[in-house]
Design an enzyme around this catalytic site. Structure first.
Site, PDB file in Angstrom:
ATOM      1  N   ASN A 265       1.274  -1.079   0.077  1.00 16.03           N
ATOM      2  CA  ASN A 265       0.154   0.174   0.145  1.00 16.03           C
ATOM      3  C   ASN A 265       0.791   1.469  -0.180  1.00 16.03           C
ATOM      4  OD1 ASN A 265       1.034  -0.474   2.865  1.00 16.03           O
ATOM      5  ND2 ASN A 265      -0.683   0.058   3.623  1.00 16.03           N
TER       6      ASN A 265
ATOM      7  N   GLU B 226      -2.869 -13.118   9.137  1.00 13.87           N
ATOM      8  CA  GLU B 226      -2.955 -14.311   8.880  1.00 13.87           C
ATOM      9  C   GLU B 226      -1.122 -14.064   8.456  1.00 13.87           C
ATOM     10  OE1 GLU B 226      -4.393 -17.665   5.739  1.00 13.87           O
ATOM     11  OE2 GLU B 226      -4.719 -14.951   5.788  1.00 13.87           O
TER      12      GLU B 226
ATOM     13  N   GLU C 153       3.425  -4.209  12.598  1.00 11.62           N
ATOM     14  CA  GLU C 153       2.341  -3.837  12.178  1.00 11.62           C
ATOM     15  C   GLU C 153       1.674  -4.363  11.349  1.00 11.62           C
ATOM     16  OE1 GLU C 153      -0.326  -1.527  11.163  1.00 11.62           O
ATOM     17  OE2 GLU C 153       1.332  -0.685  10.251  1.00 11.62           O
TER      18      GLU C 153
ATOM     19  N   CYS D 230      -3.900   0.284   6.836  1.00 12.36           N
ATOM     20  CA  CYS D 230      -4.109  -0.558   7.810  1.00 12.36           C
ATOM     21  C   CYS D 230      -5.114   0.264   9.113  1.00 12.36           C
ATOM     22  CB  CYS D 230      -2.647  -1.633   8.660  1.00 12.36           C
ATOM     23  SG  CYS D 230      -1.977  -0.119   9.331  1.00 12.36           S
TER      24      CYS D 230
ATOM     25  N   GLU E  31       6.121   1.580  16.167  1.00 11.16           N
ATOM     26  CA  GLU E  31       7.055   2.153  15.132  1.00 11.16           C
ATOM     27  C   GLU E  31       7.397   3.425  15.787  1.00 11.16           C
ATOM     28  OE1 GLU E  31       7.960  -1.001  10.696  1.00 11.16           O
ATOM     29  OE2 GLU E  31       5.994   0.089  10.766  1.00 11.16           O
TER      30      GLU E  31
END
Length: 615
Positions: free
Chosen positions: A286, A365, A384, A418, A595
């Site tokens: 992304n 996953e 993350e 996310c 992070e």
């Protein structure tokens, strides 16, 4: 309001607009001493006496000679221009419409709305540097050399907006990973360890300056590789530059402590932070430029070396970044890039016994698979992962701001982020009004190729992701959700691309899969709530805990809600507000570790305690 003529001339040079006289930029005016001096030195006249062409030349000079002033002018002008309700009504969201007078690129002074560059982009043609980069088979960076895969395999990269192949790159496997890890280990134990922290920081600063130099090339490549509109890609490049500069500064600031001991005798106890070693960075598609740098920059600042495995959908940007690190002068083997499929190259990297640390961004996953693979030599792991973030709008919120926040919270980056506010909780009294207005905003979004300046939302990154998103929308409707707007892949000229219309689902229950699963696309579930306890209970009813949003004018309610939500970041009266210094990470199944900021350096260092007996 009194508006200084010199300030008016400058901001009108950044963005020509009839509304400056009525804006409040005068209250936020920067010190124009440097600009005035430069104007008199260059033109022999004050700023307010300059012609339009001279103002443009002055702005270009300011960008070079007084960059802080130029950036402040640009940011203030951009923020006020976009905050004006008349402008917002005219240009819509998320990107301004150049056809209707909006100004898409705030990084450069504007002289007119349509330029020859716009015409080129309307034809979906990148600049010559990008075309030259895309022509040959792109090889992997291992030990300072560009090499093909041992197997000779390669993968094609399609433009997600058209489905047409734009480039090819080497597809590595376990043998290539082994070579990269070996090169990284040799660099870590050799030339890289000899560099001082100052020298590491200087190299990172050099890399940042090269990214900024090649910003247009990177932005166009991001758009072609990932699909996001060029205006989004340019923001990503800006973030990449500031992120790399930020961690360049940290290279000289990794300090230890002295600890007073109570043991009998005379002891000196001090701590040292040492690099963890060889890092494996595995990144999602992304943000094809910033995600690799989120791994590379803090790792190198801490003194580590890295083997990067970028997402196979967007590997071309990462390989172009590898060229930048080579040009910056990093020693061979410090930055290695192995491209290929996750199940081959990615799995081999996660399992490799020569890797000391894995940093991964992606789905929960795959995160579980990373953990299993890391168990062989008990690698350190930071994750993350996904989210299903609640965005909570109380009835007393600033509705205009909340609408914008809800819209950008889910439809920015095509929803492939996310932290997307994919569960929108709206207080019952305003639910119908709010969802109706949000639906109208969603209907106005123009889908298209990212190089088209009129595009407000691009395609998803791949056909596979498009199919997953559409399947989950269908499942949600089958479970009883009502499709308020969107929910389809457009046909006609966009049919070959990976597009999904901005989608709003109502009549959703938190128990439905569409409200539980991380869809990773432009799909928001709108749910009503009764009061604060109900909003918190529903917001926390998720296995994830990455982020959350709260919209209210009541400060007490804001703090109570933020305290009760189980999320790594809670935004109040804003959404997706990020900063390099602010920690980022999630609770529960949204990941391990933090992070950004000084916290991000903890992921790449070991703490050593030294006790000296000087009795």
């Amino acid at each position: 309001m009194s508006f200084h003529p010199e300030l008016l001339a400058l901001v009108n040079g950044v963005i020509p607009w009839e509304g400056w006289e009525k804006s409040n930029i005068a209250a936020r005016a920067p010190d124009l001493t440097a600009a005035s001096s430069l104007s008199r030195c260059r033109f022999g006249r004050g700023i307010s006496e300059l012609q339009a062409a001279e103002i443009q030349e002055l702005l270009r000079l300011l960008k070079i000679q007084a960059p802080a002033l130029f950036k402040q002018l640009r940011m203030e002008a951009s923020a006020l221009y976009l905050s004006d309700q008349g402008v917002r009504a005219r240009i819509g969201f998320p990107g301004p419409s150049t056809a209707q007078g909006g100004y898409l690129d705030f990084d450069q002074p504007q002289t007119q709305v349509h330029t020859s560059e716009n015409i080129i982009m309307n034809q979906h043609m990148p600049c010559s540097a990008v075309q030259e980069f895309l022509t040959p088979l792109r090889k992997m960076l291992i030990g300072g050399r560009w090499v093909g895969a041992f197997s000779g395999d390669s993968l094609e990269t399609p433009d997600p907006a058209t489905g047409q192949t734009i480039g090819r790159f080497a597809s590595g496997n376990a043998r290539d990973v082994d070579a990269a890890v070996g090169a990284a280990r040799r660099a870590f134990e050799g030339s890289w360890r000899k560099l001082t922290p100052y020298e590491r920081g200087r190299l990172l600063q050099k890399a940042a300056s090269l990214i900024e130099r090649d910003a247009d090339e990177f932005a166009q490549l991001i758009t072609l590789d990932n699909g996001k509109p060029l205006w989004e890609a340019k923001k990503e490049v800006g973030t990449a530059v500031s992120w790399t500069e930020y961690y360049a500064g940290w290279a000289t600031k990794l300090t230890g402590e002295t600890i007073p001991l109570s043991a009998p005798g005379s002891f000196l106890n001090y701590t040292v932070r040492e690099p963890v070693g060889v890092v494996a960075g595995i990144t999602p598609p992304n943000y094809p430029l910033t995600m690799p740098l989120y791994k590379i920059a803090p790792a190198l600042a801490a003194g580590c070396v890295i083997v990067l495995k970028p997402a196979e959908q967007t590997s071309l940007v990462a390989l172009r970044l590898g060229e930048t690190f080579q040009e910056a002068g990093f020693p061979d083997g410090v930055v290695n890039i192995v491209t290929g499929l996750g199940e081959t190259a990615g799995a081999a990297l996660a399992e490799h016994p020569g890797v000391d640390k894995i940093t991964f961004t992606g789905s929960s996953e795959v995160g579980r698979s990373i953990l299993r693979a890391a168990s062989g030599n008990l690698k350190k792991v930071s994750l993350e992962l996904g989210g299903k973030s609640p965005n909570i709008v109380f009835a007393d919120a600033d509705i205009e701001a909340a609408l914008k926040g809800a819209f950008m919270g889910i439809f920015f980056c095509q929803g492939e982020i996310c932290s997307a506010g994919s569960r929108l909780f709206i207080e019952e009294g305003i639910f119908e009004m709010f969802t109706s207005r949000l639906a109208e905003m969603a209907k106005s979004v123009r889908l298209g190729h990212g190089l088209d300046p009129e595009t407000k939302m691009g395609p998803l990154v791949s056909k596979e992701q498009q199919s997953r998103v559409l399947e989950r929308i269908t499942t949600g409707v089958g479970e009883g959700a009502r499709l308020l707007v969107g929910g389809r892949a457009p046909e006609g000229g966009l049919g070959a691309g990976c597009f999904v219309e901005p989608t709003i689902l109502t009549s959703v229950k938190n128990s439905m899969s569409v409200a539980k699963e991380d869809i990773f696309g432009p799909v928001v579930c709108a749910l009503p709530f009764q009061d604060l306890p109900d909003a918190v209970a529903q917001g926390n009813d998720s296995p994830y805990g990455l982020a959350a949003g709260v919209w209210t004018r009541d400060l007490r309610k804001a703090h109570q809600t933020a305290a009760a939500l189980r999320a790594g970041t809670v935004w109040v009266n804003c959404y997706n507000t990020f900063d390099n210094a602010s920690p980022w990470g999630g609770f529960r199944q949204s990941g391990w570790g933090r992070e950004k900021g000084p916290y991000g350096l903890d992921l790449f260092t070991e703490l050593k305690s030294v006790i000296v007996n000087y009795s």
